[in-house]
Scaffold this active site. Structure first.
Site, PDB file in Angstrom:
ATOM      1  N   ASP A   1     -13.122  27.336 -39.043  1.00 20.65           N
ATOM      2  CA  ASP A   1     -12.617  26.084 -38.472  1.00 20.65           C
ATOM      3  C   ASP A   1     -13.627  25.492 -37.499  1.00 20.65           C
ATOM      4  OD1 ASP A   1      -9.942  25.878 -39.631  1.00 20.65           O
ATOM      5  OD2 ASP A   1      -9.552  27.732 -38.547  1.00 20.65           O
TER       6      ASP A   1
ATOM      7  N   ASP B   1       0.825  -1.213   0.000  1.00 22.60           N
ATOM      8  CA  ASP B   1       0.000   0.000   0.000  1.00 22.60           C
ATOM      9  C   ASP B   1       0.858   1.261   0.000  1.00 22.60           C
ATOM     10  OD1 ASP B   1      -2.295  -1.451   0.019  1.00 22.60           O
ATOM     11  OD2 ASP B   1      -2.836  -1.062   2.107  1.00 22.60           O
TER      12      ASP B   1
ATOM     13  N   GLY C   1      -8.161  12.809 -36.346  1.00 20.20           N
ATOM     14  CA  GLY C   1      -8.459  11.653 -37.199  1.00 20.20           C
ATOM     15  C   GLY C   1      -8.083  11.875 -38.645  1.00 20.20           C
ATOM     16  N   MET C   2      -8.099  13.123 -39.112  1.00 19.36           N
ATOM     17  CA  MET C   2      -7.767  13.399 -40.499  1.00 19.36           C
ATOM     18  C   MET C   2      -6.285  13.163 -40.790  1.00 19.36           C
ATOM     19  SD  MET C   2     -10.401  14.129 -42.203  1.00 19.36           S
ATOM     20  CE  MET C   2      -9.629  14.820 -43.659  1.00 19.36           C
TER      21      MET C   2
END
Length: 508
Positions: free
Chosen positions: A294, A36, A429-430
Site C-alpha cells: 500500500d 473582541d 481521490g480514488m
C-alpha cells in the site's frame, strides 16, 4: 480585513487567554470593546471541555472613552476576586483597546492593593506579536512570577526529585490535538520510568510552579509554546530542556535517546534501545506499513505541507524520510521563526515557503498540483476547490480537530494516527472515481474553480459533456490545463475541440 477573512495565527490577546484559561483557578479579564469578546464562545464551541473558567470582559464603551477605564477595570478585578476567589487574575488588553495607550500597569498595582488574589498584567506588545508568540511570552511571565515569588518567601524547594522526572511544557487549551498528545506523553514517560513533575499550563495550578526546578529536565513538544519558559528555567536552575518533537518513528526515537543522554548525565543508568526497538516493531505500525505494498504505491507521489513550525516540519520529515513521498514544497506561517524551519526541512523538500498569506499558499498549491495536501483547515478548503485531498495536520483548529476518540500525533500511537491520515488522504481521490464508475453520484456537474479567481471562460455544452467524462480525481487538473491552453491562445470559450487540442498539447 485580514482578520475578517482568514488568519493562520490569531491576535495576541487570544494567546494570553489560552494560557490563563488553561491553568486551574486562574481568571482572565480582557480590557476590550464589544466584538473582541468571542473567546468564551470559540472555546466552548471547539474544545468540548466540560468545565473551564470563562474569561471576563471589561467592556470599553463610549462612557469609558469619555472618562477613562481605570475605575471600571479595577472594579472588575476586585469584583471577580471577591466572587471567584481565584489564585491569579490576568489582565490583558486587545489590539483594539491598546490604541488607548492606558497605563495598565498602574491599574494592576491599584487592584492588587484590594484583591486577595495575585494580579498581573500580560505584558505583550499587541502590535508586534501574534497568538503563538503572546502565548509563549505569557506562560514565561507566569512561570517567572511564581518562581520569583517563592524565592522571595524562601519557599523554593531545593534539589532534584529522587527519581528522574520531567516538566512537560506547552500543552494548552485550543491546541491542535494537545489533550491526546499529553496523554500519550504521560504514557511514554511512565514506560521510560520517568515521573511527571508538572504539566503546564493545561490543568495545572499556579501553586505547582514553584516545584518546577525539581525536575531533571523539561520537555517542550511544541516549538511555538514553552520554549521561553524552558530557557528561563535553564538559565536560573541549569535544568536542561529537550525540544525534539516526538512525532514520527525517527523523531520519537531521537527524542527518547536525548532523554536517555540527559538523565544519564545526571546520575541515572538507563538504556532505552530495547524499548525503542519493541515500540517500533510492535506498537507502531508505521515502520511496517512503509514497507507494505500500500505504501509502496505512494512512493514518489507529490505532496505539499503547510502549517505551524512544529507540525509542518515533522510531517515533511515523515513524508520524505519514512514514506518515500516527494514533498514539492513545505511551508509555515510562523514567519518569526523562519530560520529554524528552513534548517529543519530544506533537505526534505524542493522548496520552502514562509508566508501567512493564504492566497499565496492557495496559488502555490494550484501551481504544482500535488496528489495530496497536508495543511490547516484553510488548505482543506483550497483542496476542495481544486479536487485535491487534504489531511489537516496543524492549527488553525476546527471542531473536527477535537475528536472524541483517541488521536494523538505524538509518540508511538501518534505514528499510527499520522500514517492513517497520510494514506487516507492520498487514496481519497480514488473514491470519487469509483463512485462515478458504479453510478454512485447523482450528478457529474463540474464544480472545480481556480484559486485566485473564478474562471473567465465559458464552456460550451459539448465541451462540458466531454469534461464530465474525465475521472473526478483528475478532472480539476484537466479543467485548469485546458483553460490555461485556451487563455494563452485567446479563446473566449471552450468546446470539445479545444479540450482535445489541449490534451494533445500536453501529450495526454
Amino acid at each position: 480585513m485580514k482578520l475578517a477573512y482568514w488568519m493562520y495565527a490569531g491576535p495576541a490577546h487570544i494567546g494570553t487567554l489560552r494560557i490563563a484559561s488553561s491553568f486551574k483557578n486562574v481568571h482572565a479579564i480582557m480590557h476590550a470593546p464589544l466584538g473582541d469578546d468571542y473567546f468564551n464562545v470559540m472555546r466552548s464551541m471547539l474544545s468540548r471541555e466540560r468545565n473551564f473558567t470563562p474569561v471576563t470582559t471589561s467592556v470599553v464603551d463610549r462612557n469609558v472613552l469619555a472618562r477613562g477605564s481605570q475605575e471600571k477595570v479595577v472594579d472588575n478585578i476586585t469584583r471577580k476576586d471577591a466572587e471567584e476567589h481565584p489564585d491569579l487574575i490576568v489582565l490583558t488588553p486587545t489590539c483594539t483597546s491598546s490604541i488607548l495607550q492606558e497605563d495598565l500597569h498602574n491599574f494592576v498595582e491599584r487592584a492588587q492593593l484590594e484583591a486577595k488574589s495575585d494580579v498581573m498584567l500580560a505584558d505583550v506588545n499587541h502590535y508586534r506579536f501574534n497568538e503563538l508568540q503572546a502565548a509563549d511570552r505569557t506562560l514565561h511571565q507566569i512561570v517567572q512570577y511564581y518562581i520569583e515569588k517563592a524565592r522571595k518567601k524562601g519557599e523554593l524547594p531545593e534539589g532534584k526529585t529522587e527519581k528522574p522526572s520531567v516538566n512537560i511544557i506547552g500543552t494548552s487549551t485550543l491546541g491542535f490535538h494537545n489533550q491526546h498528545d499529553c496523554t500519550e506523553l504521560k504514557r511514554l514517560m511512565a514506560d521510560l520510568g520517568i515521573e511527571v513533575n508538572t504539566i503546564i499550563p493545561e490543568g495545572a495550578s499556579v501553586s505547582e510552579l514553584k516545584k518546577m526546578p525539581r525536575a531533571w529536565f523539561n520537555l517542550v513538544p511544541y516549538r511555538e509554546l514553552g520554549l521561553m519558559a524552558a530557557v528561563y528555567l535553564q538559565e536560573q536552575f541549569g535544568t536542561p530542556y529537550i525540544d525534539i518533537t516526538p512525532m514520527g518513528v525517527v523523531e520519537t526515537a531521537r527524542c527518547i535517546r536525548k532523554i536517555q543522554q540527559v538523565i544519564n548525565e545526571q546520575g541515572a543508568d538507563v538504556d532505552y534501545e530495547d524499548f525503542i526497538n519493541e515500540q517500533t516493531l510492535h506498537v507502531s505500525q508505521a515502520a511496517w506499513f512503509s514497507r507494505s505494498i500500500d505504501c509502496q504505491n505512494l512512493t514518489g507521489k507529490k505532496a505539499v505541507v503547510f502549517g505551524d513550525n512544529t507540525h509542518a516540519a515533522a510531517v515533511t520529515k515523515i513524508l520524505a524520510r519514512e514514506m518515500g513521498i516527494h514533498v514539492v514544497w513545505a511551508g509555515t506561517y510562523c514567519k518569526y521563526d523562519a530560520d529554524w524551519f528552513r534548517e529543519q526541512v530544506s533537505e526534505y523538500c524542493d522548496e520552502v515557503l514562509i508566508t501567512d498569506d493564504h492566497g499565496e499558499i492557495g496559488d502555490a498549491i494550484a501551481r504544482v498540483e500535488p496528489s495530496a495536501i497536508f495543511g490547516t483547515q484553510m488548505e482543506r478548503h483550497v483542496g476542495k476547490r481544486l479536487d485535491i485531498p487534504c489531511g489537516v495536520i496543524a492549527s488553525p483548529i476546527h471542531v473536527q480537530n477535537f475528536p472524541i476518540g483517541y488521536k494523538p500525533f505524538l509518540g508511538y500511537e501518534g505514528t499510527n494516527q499520522i500514517t492513517d491520515l497520510i494514506y487516507n488522504s492520498f487514496t481519497l481521490g480514488m473514491e470519487d472515481h469509483l463512485l462515478e464508475i458504479f453510478g454512485g453520484h447523482d450528478t457529474k456537474e463540474v464544480i472545480t474553480k481556480g484559486i485566485s479567481a473564478d474562471s473567465d471562460l465559458n464552456w460550451t455544452k459539448d465541451g462540458q459533456a466531454e469534461l464530465n467524462k474525465i475521472p473526478g480525481f483528475v478532472r480539476g487538473k484537466v479543467k485548469r490545463n485546458t483553460e490555461k491552453f485556451a487563455r494563452d491562445r485567446g479563446f473566449k470559450e471552450i468546446n470539445a475541440e479545444v479540450l482535445y487540442a489541449a490534451k494533445e498539447a500536453v501529450g495526454a
